[in-house]
Design a protein around this motif. Structure first.
Motif, short mmCIF file in Angstrom:
data_model
loop_
_atom_site.label_atom_id
_atom_site.label_comp_id
_atom_site.label_asym_id
_atom_site.label_seq_id
_atom_site.Cartn_x
_atom_site.Cartn_y
_atom_site.Cartn_z
N ILE A 7 0.99 -1.10 -0.39
CA ILE A 7 -0.05 0.29 -0.17
C ILE A 7 0.60 1.11 0.52
CG2 ILE A 7 -1.91 1.26 1.03
CD1 ILE A 7 -2.70 -1.89 0.70
N GLY A 8 0.97 1.78 -0.97
CA GLY A 8 1.29 3.06 -1.45
C GLY A 8 2.94 3.33 -2.03
N VAL A 12 9.30 4.34 -0.23
CA VAL A 12 9.41 3.25 0.32
C VAL A 12 8.82 1.96 -0.94
CG1 VAL A 12 9.25 1.99 2.43
CG2 VAL A 12 10.10 4.23 1.99
N VAL A 30 -0.79 -0.94 -4.04
CA VAL A 30 -1.69 0.26 -4.47
C VAL A 30 -1.64 1.02 -3.74
CG1 VAL A 30 -3.96 -0.37 -3.51
CG2 VAL A 30 -3.26 -1.58 -3.33
N ASP A 31 -2.13 2.42 -4.87
CA ASP A 31 -2.35 3.77 -4.35
C ASP A 31 -3.36 4.09 -4.46
OD1 ASP A 31 0.53 5.44 -4.00
OD2 ASP A 31 -0.82 6.89 -4.00
N TYR A 71 -8.24 -1.08 -3.91
CA TYR A 71 -8.16 -2.25 -2.55
C TYR A 71 -9.06 -3.82 -2.77
CZ TYR A 71 -5.84 0.85 0.84
OH TYR A 71 -4.64 2.06 1.59
N ALA A 84 3.57 1.24 3.31
CA ALA A 84 3.93 2.34 2.57
C ALA A 84 3.81 3.39 2.98
CB ALA A 84 5.34 1.21 1.84
N VAL A 85 2.70 3.51 3.51
CA VAL A 85 2.18 5.32 3.16
C VAL A 85 3.65 6.44 3.77
CG1 VAL A 85 -0.03 4.01 2.47
CG2 VAL A 85 0.40 5.15 4.53
N THR A 87 4.01 9.45 6.73
CA THR A 87 3.53 9.94 7.43
C THR A 87 4.67 10.63 8.32
OG1 THR A 87 5.64 8.40 8.78
CG2 THR A 87 3.32 7.84 8.86
N SER A 103 -6.15 5.91 7.13
CA SER A 103 -6.52 5.38 5.98
C SER A 103 -6.97 4.29 5.14
CB SER A 103 -6.44 6.44 5.66
OG SER A 103 -7.04 6.05 4.28
N LYS A 121 5.81 -0.61 7.30
CA LYS A 121 6.98 -0.24 6.88
C LYS A 121 6.96 1.02 7.40
CE LYS A 121 9.05 -2.79 3.98
NZ LYS A 121 10.34 -3.15 5.39
N LEU A 156 15.77 1.77 4.05
CA LEU A 156 16.85 2.13 3.10
C LEU A 156 16.49 3.95 2.77
CD1 LEU A 156 14.09 3.76 0.50
CD2 LEU A 156 13.86 1.61 0.85
N GLU A 158 17.10 6.98 0.33
CA GLU A 158 17.19 7.37 -1.65
C GLU A 158 17.86 7.44 -2.12
OE1 GLU A 158 14.34 10.74 -0.53
OE2 GLU A 158 13.37 9.49 0.34
N LYS A 266 11.30 14.69 10.41
CA LYS A 266 10.46 14.61 11.13
C LYS A 266 10.39 13.62 12.13
CE LYS A 266 8.73 10.76 8.20
NZ LYS A 266 8.47 10.20 8.71
P1 NAD Z 1 6.37 8.85 0.08
O1 NAD Z 1 5.35 10.12 -0.02
O2 NAD Z 1 6.76 9.23 -1.24
O3 NAD Z 1 5.30 8.18 -0.33
C1 NAD Z 1 3.90 7.49 0.16
C2 NAD Z 1 2.58 7.23 -0.73
O4 NAD Z 1 1.55 7.03 -0.11
C3 NAD Z 1 1.98 7.89 -1.64
O5 NAD Z 1 2.21 7.62 -3.29
C4 NAD Z 1 0.92 8.53 -1.55
O6 NAD Z 1 0.24 8.70 -2.46
C5 NAD Z 1 0.34 6.96 -0.53
N1 NAD Z 1 -0.75 6.48 -0.14
C6 NAD Z 1 -0.99 8.17 1.09
N2 NAD Z 1 -1.74 7.44 1.25
C7 NAD Z 1 -2.60 6.32 0.83
C8 NAD Z 1 -3.65 5.31 1.21
N3 NAD Z 1 -5.06 5.25 2.22
N4 NAD Z 1 -3.70 4.55 0.97
C9 NAD Z 1 -2.52 3.86 -0.61
N5 NAD Z 1 -1.87 4.54 -0.86
C10 NAD Z 1 -1.68 5.38 -0.40
O7 NAD Z 1 6.58 8.44 1.51
P2 NAD Z 1 8.09 7.54 1.51
O8 NAD Z 1 9.05 8.04 1.25
O9 NAD Z 1 8.21 5.85 0.33
O10 NAD Z 1 7.98 7.27 2.77
C11 NAD Z 1 6.54 6.01 3.11
C12 NAD Z 1 7.56 5.92 4.43
O11 NAD Z 1 8.13 4.77 5.04
C13 NAD Z 1 7.44 7.28 5.78
O12 NAD Z 1 6.48 6.68 7.02
C14 NAD Z 1 8.33 6.98 5.55
O13 NAD Z 1 8.99 7.61 7.29
C15 NAD Z 1 9.73 5.86 5.45
N6 NAD Z 1 10.43 6.11 5.56
C16 NAD Z 1 10.86 6.22 4.15
C17 NAD Z 1 12.03 6.78 3.89
C18 NAD Z 1 12.24 7.36 2.45
O14 NAD Z 1 14.01 7.13 2.60
N7 NAD Z 1 11.35 8.29 1.74
C19 NAD Z 1 12.97 5.70 4.35
C20 NAD Z 1 13.09 4.70 5.20
C21 NAD Z 1 11.37 4.39 5.59
#
Ligand code: NAD
Length: 470
Positions: A7-8, A12, A30-31, A71, A84-85, A87, A103, A121, A156, A158, A266
């Motif tokens: 999810i997301g 990640v 799923v997004d 979904y 993996a949405v 936060t 959600s 995640k 991971l 970026e 954050k």
């Molecule tokens: P992101 O903003 O790049 O992606 C999140 C995705 O989730 C978006 O595409 C959004 O449209 C989707 N989304 C939101 N609500 C949704 C729902 N209800 N159903 C389906 N999809 C939904 O976020 P990210 O950078 O991938 O980070 C995701 C999580 O992983 C965060 O908690 C972050 O702290 C953590 N994280 C991020 C990293 C990083 O380097 N970016 C590394 C480790 C952990």
């Protein structure tokens, strides 16, 4: 082979889904954003991440990876559901915004019609796994359905996300449900990484503690850098000397403009908030954040100390993304720096190898006027008629520029090296007034007059060399 839903589809989610598919699993991502899913179906990725595009293409082609906004379709027959949405920071006190996780949990509950392990995640406050369990249990369309909940924080980075996912230092799993945690562990066995299995709260805390520790290392070396600069030591060499000590290590000891991005800022804020909510006083975390904020300010101070008033000046900015090899602009130091410079009446010329579009969106969101920002096609164009150049992101292509050509294109030869990628002696030889971060104090700065540096009289060049401490 397992059937997996992710999810997301952000940094990640998309990397997790794609890498799990590449390991031979059947994955559906799923997004909720239809345009994102539409473009993914056409092979267009929403993010820049080295190696990801080819991996997505290969696994879609092999029929192991698909994308949907539904979904119902996504959860069909799945054994594992990764959440993996995003936060982001949600409250003014720094707490995490759990709306997206909550959600996602509700949407899962509405469609889940068979047993599955739900794996969190996303980086979430300690105790969130229980919240997810409660939301799912109370919203299940089929109350007889059973499920397990496991915390599996992601580490991971970026810019090297694929490589990091495939070669993790460790996999952390936390759950009150040992059987569910074991099931998730089997998914990761092919990666041959140490797997730490613990309780839910501890797993959630491992993620925050790890990020806070890395952020602390960055703020620590930045504080040391400020002391070095004042006392005449070179922080780059201090870091090398420290890093040989196995108890310390060299990683995350690069002084510069501080941390940015979608995680460290954050996550340190959220951890400090959790501590404060629990009645504690997180002094060190607060100091880490304060030092990080001040570090960006130093660039503007250095510019003013050399140029005097910035009104009417043109400042070149090399690099916009919060770090190299990504187009992510979330909490990038470039945003604050551009805001502060332009608010003092300067124009900026900017260039980033991949983050132009995301930067335009981010600057607009931040209320920064784009009419004082010129987006250039390369570093040499940024230098044209600039009164100073600031290196903000240490992209590799900035490390081997023809600095004489850059200097000759500039109105005043001032180089603020926010990432310490150049050497002071070399830049002085080229004719720059060079300032790094924490690299010796040199004589007191004097104000550099405007004028064509290429035709400066010898006396003025000597003056420049005289003030070229960094
Ligand atoms: P992101 O903003 O790049 O992606 C999140 C995705 O989730 C978006 O595409 C959004 O449209 C989707 N989304 C939101 N609500 C949704 C729902 N209800 N159903 C389906 N999809 C939904 O976020 P990210 O950078 O991938 O980070 C995701 C999580 O992983 C965060 O908690 C972050 O702290 C953590 N994280 C991020 C990293 C990083 O380097 N970016 C590394 C480790 C952990």
């Amino acid at each position: 082979m397992s059937i997996i839903t992710v999810i997301g589809t952000g940094y990640v989610g998309l990397v997790t889904g794609t890498c799990l598919a590449d390991m031979g699993n059947q994955v559906t991502c799923v997004d909720i954003i239809p345009e994102k899913i539409e473009r993914l179906k056409q092979g267009i990725l929403p993010i820049y991440e080295p190696g990801l595009e080819e991996l997505v293409e290969r696994n879609v082609h092999a029929g192991r990876l698909q994308f949907t906004t539904s979904y119902k379709e996504g959860l069909d027959n799945c054994e594992f559901i990764f959440i993996a949405v995003n936060t982001p920071t949600g409250t003014s006190q720094g707490g995490a915004d759990m709306r997206y996780v909550e959600s996602a949990a509700r949407s899962i509950a509405e469609e889940l019609d068979h047993y599955a392990v739900i794996i969190n995640k996303s980086t979430v406050p300690v105790g969130s796994g229980d919240v997810v369990s409660r939301i799912i249990r109370s919203n299940l369309a089929r109350p007889d359905v059973h499920f397990g909940v496991v915390s599996n924080p992601e580490f991971l980075r970026e810019g090297s996300a694929v490589q990091d996912f495939q070669n993790p230092d460790r996999v952390v799993l936390g759950s009150a449900d040992a059987e569910a945690a074991q099931k998730v562990a089997t998914l990761y066995l092919p990666l041959r990484a140490p797997i730490v299995i613990t309780d839910l709260y501890t797993a959630e805390m491992i993620k925050y503690a790890s990020n806070a520790f890395l952020a602390t290392k960055i703020s620590f070396i930045n504080e040391i850098a400020q002391i070095c600069e004042r006392l005449g030591a070179d922080v780059k060499e201090v870091a090398v000397g420290m890093g040989h000590d196995k108890r310390i290590g060299r990683a995350f000891l690069d002084a510069g403009l501080g941390y940015g991005g979608s995680c460290f800022p954050k996550d340190v804020r959220a951890l400090a908030h959790m501590a404060a909510e629990a009645g504690l006083h997180p002094q060190m975390l607060n100091a880490v954040m304060e030092i990080n904020h001040d570090q960006r300010r130093l660039v503007v101070n250095k510019l003013s100390s050399i140029l005097g008033s910035l009104r009417g000046c043109t400042i070149g900015i090399l690099g916009l993304a919060f770090k190299p090899n990504t187009d992510d602009m979330r909490e990038a130091p470039s945003i604050d720096i551009i805001r502060w410079i332009t608010s003092q009446g300067a124009m900026v010329r900017v260039y980033d190898p991949v983050a132009t579009q995301t930067a335009q969106e981010a600057l607009t969101r931040e209320g920064i006027r784009l009419d004082v920002v010129t987006f250039c096609d390369n570093a040499y164009a940024v230098a044209e008629e600039a009164d100073a150049l600031v290196i903000v992101t240490e992209w590799n292509e900035f490390k081997s520029l023809d600095m004489l050509q850059i200097r000759n294109a500039m109105r005043r030869p001032v180089l603020i090296d926010g990432r310490n990628i150049y050497e002071a002696a070399e830049m002085t030889r080229v004719g720059f007034v060079y300032r790094g971060m924490g690299r010796g104090s040199g004589p007191a700065p004097s104000v550099l007059p405007p004028g064509d540096s290429t035709s400066m009289p010898q006396t003025q060049m000597s003056l420049l060399e005289g003030i070229n401490g960094n």
